[in-house]
Design a protein around this motif. Structure first.
Motif, mmCIF file in Angstrom:
data_model
loop_
_atom_site.group_PDB
_atom_site.id
_atom_site.type_symbol
_atom_site.label_atom_id
_atom_site.label_comp_id
_atom_site.label_asym_id
_atom_site.label_seq_id
_atom_site.Cartn_x
_atom_site.Cartn_y
_atom_site.Cartn_z
ATOM 1 N N ASP A 41 -34.949 -5.279 42.975
ATOM 2 C CA ASP A 41 -34.301 -4.779 41.759
ATOM 3 C C ASP A 41 -33.240 -5.758 41.267
ATOM 4 N N GLY A 42 -32.981 -5.724 39.972
ATOM 5 C CA GLY A 42 -31.942 -6.559 39.365
ATOM 6 C C GLY A 42 -32.506 -7.887 38.901
ATOM 7 N N VAL A 43 -31.971 -8.398 37.813
ATOM 8 C CA VAL A 43 -32.490 -9.621 37.207
ATOM 9 C C VAL A 43 -32.311 -10.828 38.129
ATOM 10 N N GLU A 44 -31.078 -11.146 38.490
ATOM 11 C CA GLU A 44 -30.819 -12.318 39.343
ATOM 12 C C GLU A 44 -31.505 -12.206 40.706
ATOM 13 N N PRO A 45 -31.395 -11.063 41.383
ATOM 14 C CA PRO A 45 -32.095 -10.941 42.666
ATOM 15 C C PRO A 45 -33.613 -11.105 42.527
ATOM 16 N N ALA A 46 -34.186 -10.598 41.432
ATOM 17 C CA ALA A 46 -35.633 -10.743 41.217
ATOM 18 C C ALA A 46 -36.008 -12.206 41.018
ATOM 19 N N LEU A 47 -35.221 -12.927 40.228
ATOM 20 C CA LEU A 47 -35.486 -14.358 40.018
ATOM 21 C C LEU A 47 -35.366 -15.118 41.327
ATOM 22 N N GLU A 48 -34.344 -14.810 42.110
ATOM 23 C CA GLU A 48 -34.160 -15.468 43.412
ATOM 24 C C GLU A 48 -35.320 -15.166 44.353
ATOM 25 N N ALA A 49 -35.784 -13.919 44.363
ATOM 26 C CA ALA A 49 -36.892 -13.549 45.238
ATOM 27 C C ALA A 49 -38.173 -14.280 44.853
ATOM 28 N N ALA A 50 -38.450 -14.374 43.559
ATOM 29 C CA ALA A 50 -39.662 -15.069 43.119
ATOM 30 C C ALA A 50 -39.600 -16.549 43.492
ATOM 31 N N ASP A 82 -32.966 -15.457 28.865
ATOM 32 C CA ASP A 82 -31.671 -16.136 28.989
ATOM 33 C C ASP A 82 -31.241 -16.249 30.448
ATOM 34 N N ALA A 83 -31.386 -15.184 31.205
ATOM 35 C CA ALA A 83 -31.045 -15.228 32.634
ATOM 36 C C ALA A 83 -31.959 -16.201 33.364
ATOM 37 N N ALA A 84 -33.237 -16.199 32.997
ATOM 38 C CA ALA A 84 -34.186 -17.127 33.625
ATOM 39 C C ALA A 84 -33.835 -18.572 33.296
ATOM 40 N N ASN A 85 -33.383 -18.833 32.072
ATOM 41 C CA ASN A 85 -32.972 -20.185 31.698
ATOM 42 C C ASN A 85 -31.784 -20.648 32.535
ATOM 43 N N ARG A 86 -30.786 -19.802 32.705
ATOM 44 C CA ARG A 86 -29.613 -20.151 33.529
ATOM 45 C C ARG A 86 -30.028 -20.387 34.981
ATOM 46 N N HIS A 87 -30.921 -19.538 35.475
ATOM 47 C CA HIS A 87 -31.420 -19.674 36.838
ATOM 48 C C HIS A 87 -32.200 -20.982 36.991
ATOM 49 N N TYR A 88 -33.026 -21.316 36.010
ATOM 50 C CA TYR A 88 -33.817 -22.557 36.013
ATOM 51 C C TYR A 88 -32.906 -23.775 36.125
ATOM 52 N N GLU A 89 -31.808 -23.733 35.390
ATOM 53 C CA GLU A 89 -30.853 -24.850 35.420
ATOM 54 C C GLU A 89 -30.233 -25.011 36.802
ATOM 55 N N ARG A 90 -30.034 -23.916 37.517
ATOM 56 C CA ARG A 90 -29.460 -23.999 38.868
ATOM 57 C C ARG A 90 -30.488 -24.439 39.909
ATOM 58 N N VAL A 91 -31.734 -24.015 39.718
ATOM 59 C CA VAL A 91 -32.766 -24.262 40.727
ATOM 60 C C VAL A 91 -33.378 -25.655 40.616
ATOM 61 N N PHE A 92 -33.620 -26.114 39.396
ATOM 62 C CA PHE A 92 -34.320 -27.382 39.198
ATOM 63 C C PHE A 92 -33.387 -28.453 38.641
ATOM 64 N N ARG A 93 -33.519 -29.639 39.213
ATOM 65 C CA ARG A 93 -32.748 -30.796 38.738
ATOM 66 C C ARG A 93 -33.394 -31.378 37.487
ATOM 67 N N THR A 94 -32.624 -32.137 36.729
ATOM 68 C CA THR A 94 -33.164 -32.820 35.553
ATOM 69 C C THR A 94 -33.882 -34.080 36.004
ATOM 70 N N PRO A 95 -34.940 -34.471 35.350
ATOM 71 C CA PRO A 95 -35.599 -33.699 34.297
ATOM 72 C C PRO A 95 -36.309 -32.495 34.903
ATOM 73 N N ARG A 96 -36.063 -31.350 34.318
ATOM 74 C CA ARG A 96 -36.639 -30.103 34.837
ATOM 75 C C ARG A 96 -38.128 -30.021 34.516
#
Length: 122
Positions: A41-50, A82-96
């Motif tokens: 449950d929850g947006v951030e926890p769901a993104l982290e789990a995936a 928007d939450a996924a975009n912020r999460h993407y920036e934290r998880v993947f280095r540039t160039p993403r």
């Protein structure tokens, strides 16, 4: 070289969680579930789990998130973008990695996010 990974998915999941061909890794969708397969449950926890499940699948073919060149996000609510975009920036280095973002009516096991990926080993 083609490498099929048999993870014992069984009859309920008649596919490979990850497959290597020609230096590319193709990773089946990783759901926003915990290690026991329960929806998170929850947006951030769901993104982290995936992402955690995606990382596990990448590891079966000796790859990491750093090898990912393309992802496709399937979400049950497009407002997660928007939450996924912020999460993407934290998880993947540039160039993403390149990414597609698709809203779907439902996902298995009550998950809200599923991420599939293509990776490449130089």
């Amino acid at each position: 070289m083609t490498q099929l990974i048999d993870s014992g998915t069984g009859a309920a999941h008649p596919y490979s969680p990850a497959f290597v061909a020609g230096g590319f890794g193709f990773v089946s969708g990783a759901l926003s579930v915990d290690a026991d397969g329960r929806a998170v449950d929850g947006v951030e926890p769901a993104l982290e789990a995936a992402i955690a499940r995606l990382s596990e699948r990448l590891a079966t073919i000796d790859m990491t998130l750093g090898d990912v060149v393309k992802t496709t996000y399937f979400v049950t609510d497009v407002t997660l973008r928007d939450a996924a975009n912020r999460h993407y920036e934290r998880v993947f280095r540039t160039p993403r990695p390149a990414r597609s973002f698709v809203e779907v009516a439902a996902l298995p096991y009550g998950a809200t996010v599923e991420i599939e990926a293509i990776a490449h080993r130089a």
